[in-house]
Design a protein around this motif. Structure first.
Motif, mmCIF file in Angstrom:
data_model
loop_
_atom_site.group_PDB
_atom_site.id
_atom_site.type_symbol
_atom_site.label_atom_id
_atom_site.label_comp_id
_atom_site.label_asym_id
_atom_site.label_seq_id
_atom_site.Cartn_x
_atom_site.Cartn_y
_atom_site.Cartn_z
ATOM 1 N N ALA A 13 0.826 -1.212 0.000
ATOM 2 C CA ALA A 13 0.000 0.000 0.000
ATOM 3 C C ALA A 13 0.861 1.262 0.000
ATOM 4 O O ALA A 13 0.489 2.274 -0.599
ATOM 5 C CB ALA A 13 -0.925 -0.012 1.210
ATOM 6 N N GLU A 14 2.014 1.209 0.664
ATOM 7 C CA GLU A 14 2.912 2.370 0.676
ATOM 8 C C GLU A 14 3.408 2.707 -0.728
ATOM 9 O O GLU A 14 3.748 3.859 -1.020
ATOM 10 C CB GLU A 14 4.105 2.093 1.592
ATOM 11 C CG GLU A 14 3.761 2.156 3.073
ATOM 12 C CD GLU A 14 4.951 1.844 3.955
ATOM 13 O OE1 GLU A 14 6.042 1.568 3.395
ATOM 14 O OE2 GLU A 14 4.806 1.880 5.187
ATOM 15 N N ARG A 15 3.457 1.725 -1.601
ATOM 16 C CA ARG A 15 3.850 1.970 -2.992
ATOM 17 C C ARG A 15 2.680 2.484 -3.828
ATOM 18 O O ARG A 15 2.830 2.742 -5.015
ATOM 19 C CB ARG A 15 4.375 0.677 -3.618
ATOM 20 C CG ARG A 15 5.710 0.186 -3.070
ATOM 21 C CD ARG A 15 6.089 -1.128 -3.737
ATOM 22 N NE ARG A 15 7.391 -1.624 -3.325
ATOM 23 C CZ ARG A 15 8.535 -1.429 -4.003
ATOM 24 N NH1 ARG A 15 8.523 -0.718 -5.114
ATOM 25 N NH2 ARG A 15 9.667 -1.933 -3.571
ATOM 26 N N GLY A 16 1.510 2.591 -3.206
ATOM 27 C CA GLY A 16 0.330 3.033 -3.941
ATOM 28 C C GLY A 16 -0.436 1.898 -4.579
ATOM 29 O O GLY A 16 -1.304 2.128 -5.433
ATOM 30 N N TRP A 17 -0.151 0.661 -4.169
ATOM 31 C CA TRP A 17 -0.811 -0.503 -4.736
ATOM 32 C C TRP A 17 -1.998 -0.900 -3.873
ATOM 33 O O TRP A 17 -1.897 -0.998 -2.649
ATOM 34 C CB TRP A 17 0.173 -1.664 -4.862
ATOM 35 C CG TRP A 17 1.339 -1.349 -5.741
ATOM 36 C CD1 TRP A 17 1.433 -0.342 -6.657
ATOM 37 C CD2 TRP A 17 2.590 -2.031 -5.781
ATOM 38 N NE1 TRP A 17 2.659 -0.362 -7.277
ATOM 39 C CE2 TRP A 17 3.397 -1.379 -6.760
ATOM 40 C CE3 TRP A 17 3.117 -3.138 -5.108
ATOM 41 C CZ2 TRP A 17 4.683 -1.807 -7.069
ATOM 42 C CZ3 TRP A 17 4.404 -3.557 -5.404
ATOM 43 C CH2 TRP A 17 5.181 -2.901 -6.379
ATOM 44 N N HIS A 18 -3.123 -1.168 -4.508
ATOM 45 C CA HIS A 18 -4.371 -1.481 -3.823
ATOM 46 C C HIS A 18 -4.416 -2.973 -3.481
ATOM 47 O O HIS A 18 -4.278 -3.824 -4.364
ATOM 48 C CB HIS A 18 -5.560 -1.101 -4.708
ATOM 49 C CG HIS A 18 -5.682 0.373 -4.942
ATOM 50 N ND1 HIS A 18 -6.801 1.096 -4.621
ATOM 51 C CD2 HIS A 18 -4.803 1.282 -5.461
ATOM 52 C CE1 HIS A 18 -6.621 2.360 -4.924
ATOM 53 N NE2 HIS A 18 -5.419 2.502 -5.446
ATOM 54 N N THR A 55 -7.726 -1.576 -1.367
ATOM 55 C CA THR A 55 -7.468 -0.288 -0.735
ATOM 56 C C THR A 55 -5.983 -0.056 -0.473
ATOM 57 O O THR A 55 -5.192 -1.003 -0.437
ATOM 58 C CB THR A 55 -8.230 -0.209 0.605
ATOM 59 O OG1 THR A 55 -8.048 1.081 1.201
ATOM 60 C CG2 THR A 55 -7.724 -1.268 1.585
ATOM 61 N N THR A 56 -5.648 1.215 -0.265
ATOM 62 C CA THR A 56 -4.315 1.594 0.208
ATOM 63 C C THR A 56 -4.401 2.217 1.599
ATOM 64 O O THR A 56 -3.397 2.683 2.141
ATOM 65 C CB THR A 56 -3.649 2.610 -0.744
ATOM 66 O OG1 THR A 56 -4.477 3.781 -0.838
ATOM 67 C CG2 THR A 56 -3.453 2.017 -2.135
ATOM 68 N N ASP A 57 -5.596 2.236 2.187
ATOM 69 C CA ASP A 57 -5.828 2.850 3.494
ATOM 70 C C ASP A 57 -5.216 1.979 4.588
ATOM 71 O O ASP A 57 -5.679 0.855 4.824
ATOM 72 C CB ASP A 57 -7.328 3.010 3.723
ATOM 73 C CG ASP A 57 -7.661 3.738 5.017
ATOM 74 O OD1 ASP A 57 -6.816 3.752 5.937
ATOM 75 O OD2 ASP A 57 -8.779 4.272 5.122
ATOM 76 N N SER A 79 -4.250 -0.223 -9.165
ATOM 77 C CA SER A 79 -2.860 0.104 -8.811
ATOM 78 C C SER A 79 -2.098 0.690 -9.977
ATOM 79 O O SER A 79 -0.916 1.035 -9.838
ATOM 80 C CB SER A 79 -2.143 -1.161 -8.310
ATOM 81 O OG SER A 79 -2.797 -1.720 -7.201
#
Length: 297
Positions: A13-18, A55-57, A79
């Protein structure tokens, strides 16, 4: 184990991947299906599939992985990724090259080096090459389009993220650099030569006698097939063929128009041409046989 998998999900998620949870030690989504949808929380406004709920939350991720050791699914479409899946033969066969070997040969024929990008090792011994998708595109999945044992995952698809564990082994990172943009020459090979969903004007030109209701039905079924997710593609195609066969039986649509539209949509979803043809033929034949007479309202 939960901490390890939670860390894997948060790292992605830190890389912007869902991300979304997969059943422990498997590759199958852990989220409920449409038939079991409780119509609450995320689905309060209607059922949402795994691709929509990825999600990335970090707070949602921590809650999801709080109790069970879920594997980590990575929704490639949201993503903005296109992942090339280089598989290995199911059984040892010296005559069958693995996907990585076939991909290397493909690169050599194109006069290109194998791209250096984010790369993972799958539990079966295959590899995933991660690329950022071209801006403004919604690239679908593909199966075998680049070569045998080479699939791609885009919109409507997902991959198992590194850190996940299955009985066959672990998913691990081989090259941790940031994904590079999908090379233009690969994009060209993956771009469909024909539209996955023929335009209404094109359909109407070949089927000028078709009723408007039949045209709307064809468009809706083609869109549904082209957007079908992995694991539901063949059943969605069969259902579409059965739904559209009645229009052929009633003379509202020519069979060749329906076959061509469904074939293109099925291939765009990632099914092989042969599988599409067999499923479409079976579904249409069944429907035509059961709809020889038009039902009245």
């Amino acid at each position: 184990m939960n901490d390890h998998l939670l860390y894997a999900a948060l790292s992605a998620a830190e890389r912007g991947w869902h991300v979304f949870p997969l059943r422990p030690r498997t590759k199958r989504p852990a989220l409920h299906g449409e038939e079991q949808c409780p119509q609450i929380r995320d689905c309060a406004g209607g059922h949402r599939k795994w691709e929509d709920r990825a999600t990335t939350d970090p707070d949602r991720i921590r809650r999801a992985w709080a109790d069970l050791p879920f594997n980590v699914g990575l929704a490639t479409g949201p993503s903005r990724l296109l992942v090339v899946d280089l598989d290995v033969p199911k059984r040892s066969n010296g005559d069958t090259p693995c996907g990585a070997t076939t991909f290397q040969a493909l690169c050599e024929r194109a006069g290109q080096a194998v791209p250096d990008t984010y790369r993972t090792r799958t539990a079966s011994g295959g590899q995933h090459l991660y690329f950022t998708a071209p801006p403004g595109t919604r690239m679908p999945n593909s199966a075998g389009k680049l070569g045998r044992l080479i699939d791609t995952r885009g919109w409507g698809g997902y991959v198992v993220a590194p850190g996940s564990l299955t009985p066959a082994g672990a998913y691990t990172v081989l090259d941790n650099r940031a994904p590079v943009p999908l090379p233009a020459w690969l994009h060209g090979l993956l771009s469909p030569s024909r539209s996955a969903a023929p335009s209404r004007a094109a359909i109407a030109d070949r089927a000028f006698r078709a009723h408007r209701y039949a045209l709307r039905g064809l468009e809706a079924e083609v869109w549904s097939v082209a957007r079908a997710m992995q694991g539901e593609r063949n059943s969605t195609l069969l259902s579409a063929a059965r739904a559209l066969g009645r229009f052929i039986a009633w003379g509202d649509l020519p069979r060749d128009v329906v076959e061509e539209a469904l074939q293109q949509a099925g291939e765009a979803a990632g099914l092989s041409p042969r599988a599409c043809t067999a499923t479409i033929r079976s579904g249409l034949n069944w429907s035509i046989a059961h709809n020889s007479q038009r039902r009245t309202a």
